[in-house]
Design a protein around this motif. Sequence first.
Motif, short mmCIF file in Angstrom:
data_model
loop_
_atom_site.label_atom_id
_atom_site.label_comp_id
_atom_site.label_asym_id
_atom_site.label_seq_id
_atom_site.Cartn_x
_atom_site.Cartn_y
_atom_site.Cartn_z
N ASP A 82 -6.80 -5.58 15.09
CA ASP A 82 -6.98 -4.48 16.03
C ASP A 82 -8.28 -4.70 16.78
O ASP A 82 -8.87 -5.77 16.72
CB ASP A 82 -6.91 -3.11 15.33
CG ASP A 82 -8.06 -2.85 14.38
OD1 ASP A 82 -9.08 -3.58 14.41
OD2 ASP A 82 -7.96 -1.89 13.59
N GLU A 83 -8.72 -3.68 17.50
CA GLU A 83 -9.93 -3.82 18.32
C GLU A 83 -11.18 -4.16 17.51
O GLU A 83 -12.17 -4.66 18.04
CB GLU A 83 -10.17 -2.56 19.16
CG GLU A 83 -10.47 -1.32 18.35
CD GLU A 83 -9.25 -0.59 17.80
OE1 GLU A 83 -9.45 0.36 17.02
OE2 GLU A 83 -8.11 -0.97 18.12
N ASN A 84 -11.15 -3.92 16.21
CA ASN A 84 -12.29 -4.24 15.34
C ASN A 84 -12.14 -5.58 14.62
O ASN A 84 -12.98 -5.93 13.80
CB ASN A 84 -12.49 -3.13 14.31
CG ASN A 84 -12.86 -1.82 14.97
OD1 ASN A 84 -13.69 -1.79 15.86
ND2 ASN A 84 -12.20 -0.75 14.56
N GLY A 85 -11.05 -6.29 14.87
CA GLY A 85 -10.86 -7.60 14.27
C GLY A 85 -9.75 -7.64 13.24
O GLY A 85 -8.89 -6.76 13.18
N LEU A 86 -9.78 -8.65 12.41
CA LEU A 86 -8.76 -8.90 11.39
C LEU A 86 -8.93 -7.94 10.22
O LEU A 86 -10.05 -7.70 9.77
CB LEU A 86 -8.90 -10.35 10.91
CG LEU A 86 -7.90 -10.89 9.93
CD1 LEU A 86 -6.48 -10.83 10.48
CD2 LEU A 86 -8.25 -12.33 9.61
N LYS A 87 -7.81 -7.39 9.75
CA LYS A 87 -7.83 -6.41 8.64
C LYS A 87 -6.77 -6.78 7.62
O LYS A 87 -5.76 -7.40 7.95
CB LYS A 87 -7.52 -5.01 9.16
CG LYS A 87 -8.51 -4.46 10.11
CD LYS A 87 -8.10 -3.05 10.49
CE LYS A 87 -9.13 -2.39 11.34
NZ LYS A 87 -10.40 -2.18 10.73
N MET A 88 -6.99 -6.33 6.39
CA MET A 88 -6.02 -6.51 5.31
C MET A 88 -5.96 -5.23 4.49
O MET A 88 -6.98 -4.57 4.29
CB MET A 88 -6.44 -7.65 4.40
CG MET A 88 -5.48 -7.87 3.24
SD MET A 88 -6.06 -9.15 2.11
CE MET A 88 -6.65 -8.14 0.79
N MET A 89 -4.75 -4.90 4.02
CA MET A 89 -4.55 -3.78 3.12
C MET A 89 -3.57 -4.21 2.03
O MET A 89 -2.58 -4.88 2.32
CB MET A 89 -3.98 -2.57 3.84
CG MET A 89 -3.71 -1.39 2.91
SD MET A 89 -2.81 -0.03 3.70
CE MET A 89 -1.28 -0.83 4.13
N VAL A 90 -3.84 -3.84 0.81
CA VAL A 90 -2.92 -4.12 -0.29
C VAL A 90 -2.26 -2.82 -0.69
O VAL A 90 -2.90 -1.76 -0.72
CB VAL A 90 -3.68 -4.74 -1.50
CG1 VAL A 90 -2.73 -4.98 -2.67
CG2 VAL A 90 -4.37 -6.03 -1.08
N GLY A 91 -0.97 -2.88 -0.98
CA GLY A 91 -0.24 -1.69 -1.39
C GLY A 91 0.98 -2.06 -2.18
O GLY A 91 1.28 -3.24 -2.37
N GLY A 92 1.69 -1.06 -2.63
CA GLY A 92 2.91 -1.28 -3.40
C GLY A 92 3.81 -0.07 -3.29
O GLY A 92 3.60 0.81 -2.45
N HIS A 93 4.77 -0.01 -4.16
CA HIS A 93 5.72 1.09 -4.15
C HIS A 93 4.99 2.39 -4.52
O HIS A 93 4.57 2.57 -5.65
CB HIS A 93 6.86 0.81 -5.13
CG HIS A 93 7.95 1.81 -5.06
ND1 HIS A 93 8.90 1.79 -4.07
CD2 HIS A 93 8.24 2.88 -5.83
CE1 HIS A 93 9.73 2.79 -4.25
NE2 HIS A 93 9.35 3.47 -5.31
N GLY A 94 4.82 3.28 -3.55
CA GLY A 94 4.19 4.57 -3.80
C GLY A 94 2.68 4.59 -3.73
O GLY A 94 2.06 5.61 -4.00
N TRP A 95 2.04 3.48 -3.34
CA TRP A 95 0.57 3.49 -3.23
C TRP A 95 0.12 2.52 -2.14
O TRP A 95 0.80 1.55 -1.84
CB TRP A 95 -0.09 3.14 -4.56
CG TRP A 95 0.15 1.73 -5.03
CD1 TRP A 95 1.24 1.28 -5.72
CD2 TRP A 95 -0.68 0.60 -4.81
NE1 TRP A 95 1.13 -0.06 -5.96
CE2 TRP A 95 -0.05 -0.51 -5.42
CE3 TRP A 95 -1.91 0.40 -4.18
CZ2 TRP A 95 -0.59 -1.79 -5.40
CZ3 TRP A 95 -2.45 -0.88 -4.17
CH2 TRP A 95 -1.80 -1.94 -4.78
N THR A 96 -0.99 2.84 -1.53
CA THR A 96 -1.61 1.95 -0.56
C THR A 96 -3.11 1.96 -0.75
O THR A 96 -3.70 2.98 -1.11
CB THR A 96 -1.32 2.36 0.91
OG1 THR A 96 -1.78 3.69 1.11
CG2 THR A 96 0.14 2.25 1.24
N GLY A 97 -3.71 0.82 -0.50
CA GLY A 97 -5.16 0.71 -0.54
C GLY A 97 -5.72 1.05 0.83
O GLY A 97 -5.02 1.55 1.72
N GLU A 98 -6.97 0.78 1.00
CA GLU A 98 -7.65 1.00 2.28
C GLU A 98 -7.61 -0.28 3.12
O GLU A 98 -7.66 -1.38 2.58
CB GLU A 98 -9.11 1.39 2.04
CG GLU A 98 -9.29 2.67 1.26
CD GLU A 98 -8.89 3.89 2.06
OE1 GLU A 98 -9.13 3.91 3.29
OE2 GLU A 98 -8.33 4.83 1.46
#
Length: 133
Positions: A82-98
């Motif tokens: 996005d406009e702030n650069g490369l990002k990553m988020m980890v998540g699974g069934h029923g949960w997401t990280g930041e």
Amino acid sequence: MNSPPTIPGEPSATEDDPIIAGITILSSRNCGSSNRWEFIINRGEEEIAVNALLDVLRKFDEFSLADHSRGDSESCATYRIDENGLKMMVGGHGWTGEWRNLEHEWAVYEVEKQVKYNYGPTLRNCGHLVKAK
């Protein structure tokens, strides 16, 4: 493009699917406001695939890779720019990280750790690529 394996009950790849070095498209589908492609990473082409996937974020909205490092079969890591650069988020069934910002070198490191979970043959062991319409 490599010929994808057949997965019963799943949509198959088409000749209109993107060609990305080091990966094989398994299936493609219209998801309403976006298109989605499931893929596997080709054995022996891991380094090529990692760099190609990070490069493809300039044309697509995001890609996700299966990440079973927590011992489950439903976790994934999602990458986007996005406009702030490369990002990553980890998540699974029923949960997401930041969402967290990553330098390119750190993203390569993270993707390389997840490659081993994305050889298929099932959709639980593959990645997906998304592009809004």
